[in-house]
Enzyme design. Structure first.
Site, short mmCIF file in Angstrom:
data_model
loop_
_atom_site.label_atom_id
_atom_site.label_comp_id
_atom_site.label_asym_id
_atom_site.label_seq_id
_atom_site.Cartn_x
_atom_site.Cartn_y
_atom_site.Cartn_z
N SER A 184 0.82 -1.22 0.00
CA SER A 184 0.00 0.00 0.00
C SER A 184 0.85 1.26 0.00
CB SER A 184 -0.87 0.08 1.27
OG SER A 184 -1.81 -0.94 1.27
N HIS A 227 -3.71 0.65 -4.86
CA HIS A 227 -3.01 -0.43 -5.55
C HIS A 227 -3.32 -0.34 -7.05
CE1 HIS A 227 -1.93 -2.97 -1.97
NE2 HIS A 227 -2.77 -2.09 -1.45
N HIS A 275 -4.95 -9.47 -1.54
CA HIS A 275 -5.11 -9.69 -0.10
C HIS A 275 -6.18 -10.75 0.15
CE1 HIS A 275 -3.55 -5.55 -0.44
NE2 HIS A 275 -2.92 -5.83 0.67
N TYR A 334 -8.28 -10.60 2.50
CA TYR A 334 -9.56 -9.94 2.85
C TYR A 334 -10.37 -9.51 1.63
CZ TYR A 334 -6.99 -5.52 2.14
OH TYR A 334 -6.24 -4.51 1.61
N GLU A 335 -9.73 -9.52 0.45
CA GLU A 335 -10.49 -9.20 -0.76
C GLU A 335 -11.37 -10.38 -1.19
OE1 GLU A 335 -8.19 -6.59 -3.77
OE2 GLU A 335 -6.64 -7.59 -2.62
N ALA A 343 2.77 -1.87 4.24
CA ALA A 343 2.50 -0.86 5.27
C ALA A 343 1.99 -1.64 6.47
CB ALA A 343 1.44 0.11 4.77
N MET A 363 -1.83 -6.89 7.08
CA MET A 363 -2.83 -7.79 6.50
C MET A 363 -2.32 -8.48 5.23
SD MET A 363 -6.04 -5.16 6.76
CE MET A 363 -6.22 -4.06 8.18
N SER A 364 -1.01 -8.68 5.15
CA SER A 364 -0.46 -9.27 3.92
C SER A 364 0.81 -10.05 4.24
CB SER A 364 -0.15 -8.14 2.91
OG SER A 364 0.90 -7.34 3.39
N ASN A 409 1.47 3.76 10.78
CA ASN A 409 0.69 4.29 11.91
C ASN A 409 1.06 3.45 13.12
OD1 ASN A 409 -0.99 2.19 10.21
ND2 ASN A 409 -1.66 1.97 12.32
N HIS A 455 -7.31 4.38 6.45
CA HIS A 455 -6.46 4.01 5.32
C HIS A 455 -5.77 5.26 4.75
CE1 HIS A 455 -4.99 1.48 2.12
NE2 HIS A 455 -5.54 2.24 1.18
N1 HPA Z 1 -3.10 -2.90 11.36
C1 HPA Z 1 -3.19 -3.80 10.35
N2 HPA Z 1 -2.77 -3.55 9.13
C2 HPA Z 1 -2.24 -2.34 8.88
C3 HPA Z 1 -2.12 -1.36 9.88
C4 HPA Z 1 -2.58 -1.66 11.18
O1 HPA Z 1 -2.51 -0.85 12.12
N3 HPA Z 1 -1.54 -0.26 9.28
C5 HPA Z 1 -1.33 -0.59 7.98
N4 HPA Z 1 -1.74 -1.85 7.73
#
Ligand code: HPA
Length: 271
Positions: free
Chosen positions: A29, A60, A82, A84-85, A112, A210-211, A234, A246
């Site tokens: 990302s 993406h 992903h 989750y998709e 990320a 998440m990847s 973050n 996001h």
């Molecule tokens: N959690 C999960 N996935 C993420 C995060 C997060 O805080 N930041 C970027 N991808």
């Protein structure tokens, strides 16, 4: 995993790019900008490649970029798939199988991630030392094709110790400070609760995303070396008194873009 599907995809790609890429890049990302640095690029949108899934998530672009980076032939995924998709992990990791078929020896995987280690801050880059699969799923479940790899692959050195040292050496020479730590892969798509973040910290995680985890399992299964770099976009939920979005993830990756680009490019040069 059906070998025929993979061969069809690889043959289609070889028809557009006749060199053998040694390095594969998976760009997470907001990190797809690295693909813009590839010289003499051949860009192939995922939806043109036979049997490839199609990416849907914001930020993406969804294409393969092949060409030269720092004198090396590379194949980059600008955007990834992903869990989750809604794709199976077999689909999520299909491009990694195709990279292997194209001749890739080293995969640089980027993402990320949320910072779980409280000594981190948003904007840090983290060399991934190891991973925890928290997806309750594994891309290798099902019949094993011994042509791809062994039934029970060793994961002791999921992230190559020599590539990690190289990454740290390169970062030092560029005066870029990097963290190092364990990446925990959750399914998403919701961010974690503060309680889940405390659990992840207790389990030994330094960053959460998440990847990455499925792709690294498949890369190791097929004998490729892996380097992983997380952009801490973050701090994970509950650490700071602010909700996660996001947009924040994309904004932070935008801010660390220059460091990220020069780090990865110089690593590629020295591989
Ligand atoms: N959690 C999960 N996935 C993420 C995060 C997060 O805080 N930041 C970027 N991808």
């Amino acid at each position: 995993m059906n070998k025929q599907l993979m061969t069809e995809a690889a043959e289609y790609i070889r028809g557009k790019f006749d060199k053998k890429p040694q390095i594969g890049l998976i760009l997470g990302s907001g990190l797809g900008v690295l693909a813009e640095e590839i010289e003499n690029p051949v860009k192939i949108p995922y939806d043109q490649i036979p049997n490839f899934p199609v990416s849907t998530v914001e930020g993406h672009a969804g294409q393969l970029v092949l060409g030269t980076l720092q004198g090396k032939d590379v194949v980059a995924m600008q955007g990834r798939f992903h869990f989750y998709e809604g794709y199976s992990l077999e689909k999520v990791t299909f491009p990694v199988r195709v990279m292997k078929e194209l001749g890739v020896k080293t995969v640089i995987v980027t993402n990320a991630a949320g910072g779980v280690n409280e000594s981190f801050q948003a904007g840090d880059l983290m060399i991934i030392s190891d991973q925890i699969n928290n997806m309750n799923q594994n891309p290798l479940i099902g019949r094993n094709d011994p042509e791809f790899g062994v039934r029970f692959p060793d994961m002791s050195n999921a992230y190559s110790p020599s590539l990690r040292s190289l990454a740290k050496k390169v970062a030092g020479s560029l005066n870029i400070s990097v963290q190092e730590g364990v990446y925990v892969g959750n399914t998403g798509p919701c961010y974690e609760t503060p309680a889940e973040v405390r659990m992840i910290r207790k389990l030994g995680g330094d960053a959460v995303g998440m990847s990455t985890v499925p792709e690294v399992i498949v890369a190791r299964h097929s004998g490729m070396e892996v380097l992983g770099i997380s952009c801490i976009s973050n701090m994970a939920a509950g650490i700071l008194d602010q909700p996660l979005t996001h947009d924040e993830v994309i904004e932070t990756t935008e801010q660390v873009k220059e460091h990220f680009l020069s780090l990865v490019k110089n690593i590629v040069k020295d591989i």
